[in-house]
Design a protein around this motif. Structure first.
Motif: not given
Length: 106
Positions: A91, A57-58, A88-89, A16, A86
């Motif tokens: 697309s 944010n997890c 999770r970010h 993050a 990583n």
């Protein structure tokens, strides 16, 4: 277990791009407390764990995941956590591309 939780928190925090200082401030704890948690010196209180998950944010389960093989090195555990954080970010399209790369690596 303390070490694994600490490594996961550190990996997620680094993914993050957050400093220990910022995480400590968002969780209303000292930087020393975050450092001790990440190094596996201390277990965090449950409320602090919840605050850490929110700040990063997890999901709390991502920090507490006990399905990690006990025989893997701390470095590998940290790398796996960093990869998950990583991912999770990314697309949907990037996830699809990454999946193809992983198949090639296997």
């Amino acid at each position: 277990m303390k070490k694994k939780i600490g490594l996961r928190i550190k990996a997620i925090r680094q993914a993050a791009k957050m400093t220990q200082e910022v995480l400590a401030e968002r969780c209303d704890v000292s930087v020393e407390a975050i450092s001790n948690i990440e190094r596996g010196v201390n277990y965090p209180h449950f409320e602090t764990l919840v605050d850490i998950a929110k700040a990063l944010n997890c999901r709390l389960s991502m920090i507490l995941d006990d399905n990690v093989d006990d025989n893997i090195s701390p470095k590998r555990a940290a790398e796996e956590s960093l990869l998950i954080a990583n991912i999770r970010h990314l697309s949907d399209e990037q996830i699809h591309t990454l999946s193809k790369f992983v198949e090639v690596l296997k």
